[in-house]
Structure formats: structure tokens, C-alpha cells
Scaffold this motif. Structure first.
Motif, short mmCIF file in Angstrom:
data_model
loop_
_atom_site.label_atom_id
_atom_site.label_comp_id
_atom_site.label_asym_id
_atom_site.label_seq_id
_atom_site.Cartn_x
_atom_site.Cartn_y
_atom_site.Cartn_z
N LYS A 41 0.82 -1.21 0.00
CA LYS A 41 0.00 0.00 0.00
C LYS A 41 0.86 1.26 0.00
O LYS A 41 0.47 2.29 -0.57
N LEU A 42 2.03 1.18 0.61
CA LEU A 42 2.96 2.32 0.58
C LEU A 42 3.27 2.70 -0.87
O LEU A 42 3.26 3.89 -1.23
N GLY A 43 3.50 1.70 -1.71
CA GLY A 43 3.78 1.97 -3.11
C GLY A 43 2.54 2.36 -3.89
O GLY A 43 2.59 3.26 -4.73
N GLU A 44 1.42 1.69 -3.62
CA GLU A 44 0.19 1.97 -4.37
C GLU A 44 -0.33 3.38 -4.12
O GLU A 44 -0.68 4.10 -5.06
N TYR A 45 -0.38 3.78 -2.85
CA TYR A 45 -0.90 5.11 -2.53
C TYR A 45 0.01 6.20 -3.08
O TYR A 45 -0.46 7.25 -3.53
N ALA A 46 1.33 5.95 -3.04
CA ALA A 46 2.27 6.93 -3.59
C ALA A 46 2.10 7.06 -5.10
O ALA A 46 2.01 8.17 -5.65
N LYS A 47 2.03 5.93 -5.80
CA LYS A 47 1.89 5.95 -7.26
C LYS A 47 0.58 6.61 -7.67
O LYS A 47 0.50 7.25 -8.73
N ALA A 48 -0.45 6.47 -6.83
CA ALA A 48 -1.74 7.10 -7.12
C ALA A 48 -1.72 8.60 -6.86
O ALA A 48 -2.65 9.30 -7.25
N GLY A 49 -0.68 9.09 -6.16
CA GLY A 49 -0.55 10.53 -5.94
C GLY A 49 -1.17 11.05 -4.66
O GLY A 49 -1.38 12.26 -4.52
N ASP A 68 6.82 12.53 -2.40
CA ASP A 68 7.77 13.25 -3.24
C ASP A 68 7.24 13.16 -4.66
O ASP A 68 7.33 12.11 -5.30
N ARG A 69 6.65 14.23 -5.14
CA ARG A 69 5.96 14.18 -6.44
C ARG A 69 6.93 14.00 -7.60
O ARG A 69 6.55 13.49 -8.66
N ALA A 70 8.16 14.41 -7.44
CA ALA A 70 9.13 14.22 -8.53
C ALA A 70 9.41 12.74 -8.75
O ALA A 70 9.52 12.28 -9.89
N MET A 92 7.40 10.31 -7.22
CA MET A 92 6.15 9.58 -6.93
C MET A 92 6.41 8.45 -5.95
O MET A 92 5.93 7.32 -6.11
N LEU A 93 7.17 8.77 -4.90
CA LEU A 93 7.47 7.85 -3.81
C LEU A 93 7.28 8.59 -2.49
O LEU A 93 7.41 9.82 -2.43
N TYR A 94 6.98 7.85 -1.43
CA TYR A 94 6.85 8.47 -0.12
C TYR A 94 8.21 8.60 0.55
O TYR A 94 9.06 7.71 0.46
N LYS A 95 8.37 9.73 1.24
CA LYS A 95 9.54 9.94 2.09
C LYS A 95 9.07 9.98 3.54
O LYS A 95 8.07 10.64 3.85
N HIS A 96 9.80 9.28 4.39
CA HIS A 96 9.45 9.26 5.82
C HIS A 96 9.73 10.63 6.41
O HIS A 96 10.84 11.15 6.30
N THR A 97 8.72 11.24 7.02
CA THR A 97 8.88 12.58 7.57
C THR A 97 8.92 12.60 9.09
O THR A 97 9.08 13.67 9.68
#
Length: 208
Positions: free
Chosen positions: A139-147, A170-172, A174-179
Motif C-alpha cells: 500500500k505504501l507503493g500503491e498510494y504513492a503511485k496514485a498521488g 515526493d511528487r518528482a 512519486m514515492l513516499y519519504k518518511h517525515t
């Protein structure tokens, strides 16, 4: 696994291995749709959440809803919060998830608007013993790819919510970065975030 009322519906949709289409999914009875997710066109059965899982999801939604209302009073666009809501990430092949909690822009009910990734500001998944890989990888990858701009992974201990891992898109790439990660036992009182809306996490509201 969640027991389905009648498995004959599956045969009426398709013989394996053909994909379930968006139209076929939308024709399912609600009690069946709530018991499954669709990943790349295939049915994934969802285990029934434990009482603790349900309690945590409801209380997280209450916190988010309260802050959403406060944000709207301050001029934010209309947003709403729901538990276990039907979220369409992709039509072909069909990718339909039901996040534990979602914060999203208000939909046009008169037009029958469906909740999609472009409406969604934050999704929250509560990790269960059988969902570690799905919640932290798939889901980490799916939600990121979906924007979807923000993703929280929530972990429980015997007394309630104990950890909230926060990710921002990170829209450039299309991956999540841990904040950052909020931990219940850390000193410093109630942690807060400013995005997607101002939210203060009161740990006492998240205990069983």
C-alpha cells in the motif's frame, strides 16, 4: 478471513484468472464489497478487524474529523473523514482499497462522485498481525503511485495506539519519504503536524 454470505457471486463475475472490472465490482452487494479489496483486478479477502483495530480507527477518525472542522472554519476547502471507505486508485486493471481511515475533499453527492486518489489528502492504515507487508510495502507503493499526498502507518500495543509513522509524497519521484514517527512514550506532550491540515495528536484519546 471474513466469511462471505454466498460465494456464488464470484462465479457469476468471472472464472479465474480473468480480472474483475470496475463495473462488476460496483454491481456487488455492499456486504460483499466491504469484505474484499481488488488488486490488479483480483479479489483480496480482508480479514475481519479486531475490536482494538476498530476502536483505534474510530478514534483516529474522530481526531481527524475534529481538526478538519476547525480547518474549514479557518477557511480550508471542504474536507471529510471516513473509516473503511471505498477508495478507487485505478480503473485498469482495477485497484480498489479500503483504508482504515481517509481524509479527503468533499465529494459531489448529487453527481454520485466516487472517492478517488485525486480527492484524497491522507490515508491511514493500522497494522494488524497479518497486514504488515501490505501496509508497509504494497500500500505504501500503491498510494504513492496514485498521488495521495500523505500516508500514516499506525501501530498498536495492548493499551492503544503507540506509534504513528508519517510519510509525505515526493511528487518528482512519486514515492513516499518518511517525515517522522510519533511515539506514545516520548516526552513532549501532544505532537502535531501542519499538513495536510493542522492536527494535534492527543495520545489519551487513542488509548483503549
Amino acid at each position: 478471513m471474513t466469511a462471505l454470505p454466498d460465494d456464488s457471486w464470484l462465479l457469476s463475475i468471472r472464472p479465474q484468472p480473468a480480472h474483475v472490472t470496475a463495473e462488476e465490482y460496483e454491481a456487488l452487494p455492499e456486504e460483499i464489497a466491504k469484505a474484499i479489496e481488488i488488486v490488479d483486478g483480483y479479489v483480496v479477502y480482508c480479514a475481519a478487524p479486531t475490536p482494538d483495530h476498530q476502536t483505534a480507527g474510530r478514534r483516529l477518525a474522530n481526531i481527524l474529523e475534529r481538526h478538519a472542522r476547525a480547518a474549514m472554519i479557518e477557511g480550508h476547502e471542504c474536507v471529510t473523514v471516513n473509516n473503511d471507505v471505498d477508495l478507487r486508485l485505478r480503473d485498469l486493471p482495477l485497484l480498489n482499497r479500503r483504508p482504515d481511515v481517509a481524509l479527503y475533499r468533499c465529494l459531489d453527492r448529487e453527481r454520485g462522485e466516487r472517492l478517488r486518489a485525486e480527492h484524497t489528502l491522507l490515508v491511514v492504515e493500522i497494522v494488524s498481525p497479518g497486514s504488515e507487508t501490505q501496509d508497509t510495502t504494497d500500500k505504501l507503493g500503491e498510494y504513492a503511485k496514485a498521488g495521495i499526498p500523505h500516508y500514516w502507518i499506525v501501530r498498536l500495543d495492548r493499551t492503544g495506539v503507540s506509534i504513528i509513522e508519517r510519510y509525505r509524497l515526493d511528487r518528482a519521484a512519486m514515492l513516499y519519504k518518511h517525515t517522522g514517527t510519533f511515539m506514545k512514550d516520548e516526552s513532549g506532550g501532544a505532537p502535531s503536524v501542519s499538513n495536510p491540515i493542522p492536527i494535534v495528536i492527543d495520545w489519551s484519546e487513542l488509548q483503549f
